[in-house]
Motif scaffolding. Structure first.
Motif, PDB file in Angstrom:
ATOM      1  N   HIS A 162      19.677 -19.231 -36.167  1.00  0.00           N
ATOM      2  CA  HIS A 162      19.838 -20.103 -37.327  1.00  0.00           C
ATOM      3  C   HIS A 162      21.131 -19.858 -38.095  1.00  0.00           C
ATOM      4  CE1 HIS A 162      16.130 -21.884 -36.312  1.00  0.00           C
ATOM      5  NE2 HIS A 162      15.592 -20.679 -36.209  1.00  0.00           N
ATOM      6  N   THR A 163      22.076 -19.213 -37.451  1.00  0.00           N
ATOM      7  CA  THR A 163      23.415 -19.186 -38.033  1.00  0.00           C
ATOM      8  C   THR A 163      24.082 -20.519 -37.703  1.00  0.00           C
ATOM      9  OG1 THR A 163      24.303 -18.125 -36.036  1.00  0.00           O
ATOM     10  CG2 THR A 163      23.682 -16.685 -37.848  1.00  0.00           C
ATOM     11  N   ILE A 164      24.851 -21.005 -38.672  1.00  0.00           N
ATOM     12  CA  ILE A 164      25.537 -22.296 -38.514  1.00  0.00           C
ATOM     13  C   ILE A 164      26.796 -22.100 -37.674  1.00  0.00           C
ATOM     14  CG2 ILE A 164      26.634 -24.230 -39.750  1.00  0.00           C
ATOM     15  CD1 ILE A 164      23.605 -23.809 -40.395  1.00  0.00           C
ATOM     16  N   ILE A 165      26.910 -22.833 -36.571  1.00  0.00           N
ATOM     17  CA  ILE A 165      28.171 -22.810 -35.831  1.00  0.00           C
ATOM     18  C   ILE A 165      28.940 -24.112 -36.011  1.00  0.00           C
ATOM     19  CG2 ILE A 165      27.392 -21.104 -34.113  1.00  0.00           C
ATOM     20  CD1 ILE A 165      27.396 -23.523 -32.083  1.00  0.00           C
ATOM     21  N   SER A 166      28.292 -25.119 -36.583  1.00  0.00           N
ATOM     22  CA  SER A 166      29.039 -26.344 -36.865  1.00  0.00           C
ATOM     23  C   SER A 166      28.452 -27.125 -38.024  1.00  0.00           C
ATOM     24  CB  SER A 166      29.120 -27.227 -35.625  1.00  0.00           C
ATOM     25  OG  SER A 166      30.289 -28.001 -35.679  1.00  0.00           O
ATOM     26  N   LEU A 167      29.256 -27.220 -39.101  1.00  0.00           N
ATOM     27  CA  LEU A 167      28.890 -28.020 -40.263  1.00  0.00           C
ATOM     28  C   LEU A 167      28.589 -29.437 -39.766  1.00  0.00           C
ATOM     29  CD1 LEU A 167      31.861 -26.948 -42.581  1.00  0.00           C
ATOM     30  CD2 LEU A 167      29.516 -26.067 -42.612  1.00  0.00           C
ATOM     31  N   TYR A 170      25.280 -17.686 -46.191  1.00  0.00           N
ATOM     32  CA  TYR A 170      23.981 -18.011 -45.566  1.00  0.00           C
ATOM     33  C   TYR A 170      23.889 -17.356 -44.180  1.00  0.00           C
ATOM     34  CZ  TYR A 170      20.881 -20.395 -42.400  1.00  0.00           C
ATOM     35  OH  TYR A 170      19.951 -20.624 -41.413  1.00  0.00           O
ATOM     36  N   ASN A 171      24.949 -17.517 -43.380  1.00  0.00           N
ATOM     37  CA  ASN A 171      24.964 -16.913 -42.043  1.00  0.00           C
ATOM     38  C   ASN A 171      24.789 -15.398 -42.113  1.00  0.00           C
ATOM     39  OD1 ASN A 171      25.241 -19.263 -40.595  1.00  0.00           O
ATOM     40  ND2 ASN A 171      27.422 -19.013 -40.145  1.00  0.00           N
ATOM     41  N   ILE A 172      25.474 -14.788 -43.075  1.00  0.00           N
ATOM     42  CA  ILE A 172      25.395 -13.330 -43.222  1.00  0.00           C
ATOM     43  C   ILE A 172      23.990 -12.898 -43.645  1.00  0.00           C
ATOM     44  CG2 ILE A 172      26.237 -11.412 -44.672  1.00  0.00           C
ATOM     45  CD1 ILE A 172      28.071 -12.268 -42.293  1.00  0.00           C
ATOM     46  N   MET A 230      19.223 -23.352 -47.816  1.00  0.00           N
ATOM     47  CA  MET A 230      19.212 -23.158 -46.365  1.00  0.00           C
ATOM     48  C   MET A 230      18.451 -21.920 -45.899  1.00  0.00           C
ATOM     49  SD  MET A 230      23.209 -24.094 -45.678  1.00  0.00           S
ATOM     50  CE  MET A 230      23.089 -23.985 -43.890  1.00  0.00           C
ATOM     51  N   ASN A 272      17.872 -27.142 -41.168  1.00  0.00           N
ATOM     52  CA  ASN A 272      19.323 -27.114 -41.369  1.00  0.00           C
ATOM     53  C   ASN A 272      20.043 -27.868 -40.242  1.00  0.00           C
ATOM     54  OD1 ASN A 272      19.078 -25.564 -43.702  1.00  0.00           O
ATOM     55  ND2 ASN A 272      19.159 -23.628 -42.574  1.00  0.00           N
ATOM     56  N   CYS A 311      37.171 -21.200 -38.290  1.00  0.00           N
ATOM     57  CA  CYS A 311      36.766 -19.918 -38.872  1.00  0.00           C
ATOM     58  C   CYS A 311      36.429 -20.102 -40.362  1.00  0.00           C
ATOM     59  CB  CYS A 311      37.907 -18.904 -38.801  1.00  0.00           C
ATOM     60  SG  CYS A 311      38.402 -18.466 -37.147  1.00  0.00           S
ATOM     61  N   ILE A 342      33.043 -18.432 -36.598  1.00  0.00           N
ATOM     62  CA  ILE A 342      33.184 -19.889 -36.570  1.00  0.00           C
ATOM     63  C   ILE A 342      32.049 -20.520 -37.379  1.00  0.00           C
ATOM     64  CG2 ILE A 342      33.266 -21.926 -35.061  1.00  0.00           C
ATOM     65  CD1 ILE A 342      35.535 -19.870 -34.586  1.00  0.00           C
ATOM     66  N   ILE A 343      32.401 -21.332 -38.362  1.00  0.00           N
ATOM     67  CA  ILE A 343      31.350 -22.087 -39.055  1.00  0.00           C
ATOM     68  C   ILE A 343      31.412 -23.561 -38.683  1.00  0.00           C
ATOM     69  CG2 ILE A 343      31.138 -20.465 -41.001  1.00  0.00           C
ATOM     70  CD1 ILE A 343      32.543 -22.723 -42.716  1.00  0.00           C
ATOM     71  N   SER A 344      32.494 -23.975 -38.003  1.00  0.00           N
ATOM     72  CA  SER A 344      32.515 -25.369 -37.543  1.00  0.00           C
ATOM     73  C   SER A 344      33.379 -25.550 -36.307  1.00  0.00           C
ATOM     74  CB  SER A 344      32.977 -26.297 -38.661  1.00  0.00           C
ATOM     75  OG  SER A 344      32.416 -27.574 -38.470  1.00  0.00           O
ATOM     76  N   ILE A 399      27.960 -21.358 -46.994  1.00  0.00           N
ATOM     77  CA  ILE A 399      27.591 -21.419 -45.574  1.00  0.00           C
ATOM     78  C   ILE A 399      27.850 -20.058 -44.918  1.00  0.00           C
ATOM     79  CG2 ILE A 399      28.208 -22.407 -43.308  1.00  0.00           C
ATOM     80  CD1 ILE A 399      26.793 -24.499 -44.857  1.00  0.00           C
ATOM     81  N   ILE A 417      30.325 -19.367 -28.171  1.00  0.00           N
ATOM     82  CA  ILE A 417      30.707 -19.395 -29.594  1.00  0.00           C
ATOM     83  C   ILE A 417      29.775 -18.489 -30.406  1.00  0.00           C
ATOM     84  CG2 ILE A 417      30.803 -20.839 -31.683  1.00  0.00           C
ATOM     85  CD1 ILE A 417      33.074 -21.625 -29.958  1.00  0.00           C
ATOM     86  N   TYR A 456      30.565 -24.466 -51.477  1.00  0.00           N
ATOM     87  CA  TYR A 456      29.786 -24.897 -50.313  1.00  0.00           C
ATOM     88  C   TYR A 456      30.173 -24.105 -49.069  1.00  0.00           C
ATOM     89  CZ  TYR A 456      28.430 -27.796 -46.327  1.00  0.00           C
ATOM     90  OH  TYR A 456      27.946 -28.227 -45.123  1.00  0.00           O
ATOM     91  N   TYR A 488      30.624 -14.961 -29.533  1.00  0.00           N
ATOM     92  CA  TYR A 488      31.908 -14.611 -30.164  1.00  0.00           C
ATOM     93  C   TYR A 488      31.667 -14.194 -31.619  1.00  0.00           C
ATOM     94  CZ  TYR A 488      35.911 -15.297 -33.126  1.00  0.00           C
ATOM     95  OH  TYR A 488      36.843 -15.114 -34.097  1.00  0.00           O
ATOM     96  N   ASN A 489      30.900 -15.006 -32.353  1.00  0.00           N
ATOM     97  CA  ASN A 489      30.604 -14.674 -33.757  1.00  0.00           C
ATOM     98  C   ASN A 489      29.928 -13.314 -33.880  1.00  0.00           C
ATOM     99  OD1 ASN A 489      31.704 -16.961 -34.896  1.00  0.00           O
ATOM    100  ND2 ASN A 489      29.761 -17.994 -35.289  1.00  0.00           N
TER     101      ASN A 489
END
Lengths: 317, 317
Positions: free
Chosen positions: B167-172, A251-253, A286, B181, A184, A169-171, A248, B248, A244, B251-252
């Motif tokens: 610091h992983t993004i879960i919501s833009l 970046y997470n990876i 980031m 960030n 996702c 999940i990124i958002s 993101i 969340i 973009y 889950y990731n």
């Protein structure tokens, strides 16, 4: 006697079957349709026939074949050699693919692995990943997938379902994904997502070359890329957003895997030069500086890493 | 002669220094303030003095000491033994901590590792992680951090900065994180985030026990947990959200690491029973079934995994 390995890249629409050496050289390969709807039994039978056909074509005896490796959509159980079930292989459930192949090909190792993991291994051994110790392969096409090498070893996870990066999940509350979840990475950055976003924007009445290029076809990522190359404003906007969103995800990876190299493969990577700068800008703005300094991000060197990685499963320790 | 190892858990406010055996038994330990503002030289001097003090207290000669392991906030360079810089160690830059300790403790191995990685190793070897091959440790306190064991090996990454899960993004476009960030897991699920969310809700005029419990203090996660235990509606809402957000994040991690066990440690895990059900419900509703079936999630067994993991760096291969 020459020693060769059979590699099978099993997909929802086609299977790519090849005979390769330990150096990742593909001596011969054939693509045949999977015909998922006809069931696994029939597909495995044609798989076997193709292997015999390839060996004959190369003038090789069956004794030359030292193993078979299969990359398949998951979830699967690599220990037991079973494809549990998959959205891409509709109707196939608990398919004992390793056992079935072993009926014909006895006394040689037969390995099954998640397709993303296999592709990562192929690109690591024979592509851009070579020489690194921590490497990530991300494929962006209809979906988003991949695999990781950690300290020189393929990350499989507890039951070979590791690195489902497309379904991270990124958002929260983002667009609905094919998997049923919301937000996702795949729902933002896949080829499918690019097409969906383009169609949404066009239906809002935005002027764009995209419709002209697509013509009667359903608008797809490739149409957006073509329009972007011609300077179309909407296409450029969509392509920048791809950079973009994928940025993101990467970046997470990087935050989690801290790799030295990342390869991007899959159909969407054919448009990489269009969104590379935006992607890198996103990642760099980031990430921790020391992590960025050691990390090199490139288009995958091997288009066929899914194939050669599957074959390498047999001899890679 | 008894063989012992020195473990140093270096933090922004205090250092925990202990003498331990290979079995993870802490024979003696002392917590002293870090006094970050006085600089690294002074801190390392007191570190050394404390090691001598502990050995004396235990009646052990310096020859018994077979190595020193340090867990430190990153980013750092574990190969070179340097703390590059850290938000939690303000003003410290390129601190050659391994070299400095080696001036006093010659001819023994001295290891430096990211604190989250060290804690993961400690909980893996001596806590809930024992016996698994793929294990993840997540600590939730002021921040969110952790580490991973992959196929029995500590994941370090290219330069020991792997597993920055907080610091992983879960919501833009989510709330701003301390790192600069937006939408990091830490900005949603840390103890700091719980406090911030509670203060926001209270400032909107929501009635709640939380203010009464906090009194003159700035509202913190512990006040929210106490109010939730007493059945306070707002506190329960905040605590349920904690379960959702952390769910969340986990889950990731399951999608990427496919682990057999996950431990949750850190101060916020003291309230785990309040949000465990919501967290598990979130994870289960989103994850692949085979991945959930093999994955066991529990509160960390070792409060001191950061300490024993640091010590274990010396002898763990």
């Amino acid at each position: 006697m020459m020693k060769v390995y059979c590699a099978i890249d099993l997909g929802g629409t086609k299977m790519n079957i090849g005979i390769m050496t330990k150096n990742g050289e593909v001596l011969e390969h054939i693509k045949i349709p999977t015909f998922v709807e006809k069931g696994p039994k029939q597909a495995i039978k044609r798989m076997k026939n193709t292997i015999y056909e390839l060996l004959e074509k190369l003038g090789l005896k069956e004794e030359s074949l030292k193993g078979i490796g299969i990359g398949s959509p998951g979830p699967l159980d690599s220990e037991k050699g079973i494809i549990i079930k998959s959205a891409n292989l509709k109707g196939w459930e608990n398919v004992e693919i390793v056992k079935s192949l072993a009926e014909d090909f006895e006394n040689i190792p037969i390995k099954l692995e998640n397709d993303g993991n296999a592709a990562a291994l192929g690109e690591y051994l024979f592509g851009f990943g070579k020489g690194s110790k921590n490497f990530v392969y991300i494929t962006v096409s209809t979906g988003v997938g991949g695999g990781a090498i950690i300290d020189g070893k393929l990350q499989k996870g507890g039951n070979s379902n590791a690195f489902e990066v497309g379904h991270t999940i990124i958002s929260l509350n983002g667009p609905k994904c094919n998997c049923g979840n919301y937000g996702c990475l795949e729902a933002y950055a896949s080829g499918t997502a690019i097409g969906r976003i383009a169609r949404e924007k066009l239906s809002e009445g935005r002027e764009s070359l995209i419709s002209k290029i697509a013509g009667e076809d359903c608008v797809k990522a490739e149409h957006v890329f073509e329009a972007a190359k011609e300077g179309d404003a909407l296409a450029i906007e969509i392509v920048e957003n791809e950079g973009y969103y994928l940025g993101i995800g990467i970046y997470n990876i990087i935050a989690l895997y801290n790799p030295e190299k990342i390869s991007i493969g899959g159909g969407v990577s054919n448009g990489l030069e269009l969104f590379y700068d935006k992607m890198i800008e996103t990642i760099n703005s980031m990430s921790l500086k020391p992590n960025i300094e050691i990390c090199n991000i490139k288009k995958a060197h091997r288009d066929d890493c899914g194939l050669v990685g599957a074959g390498a499963l047999v001899f890679y320790k």
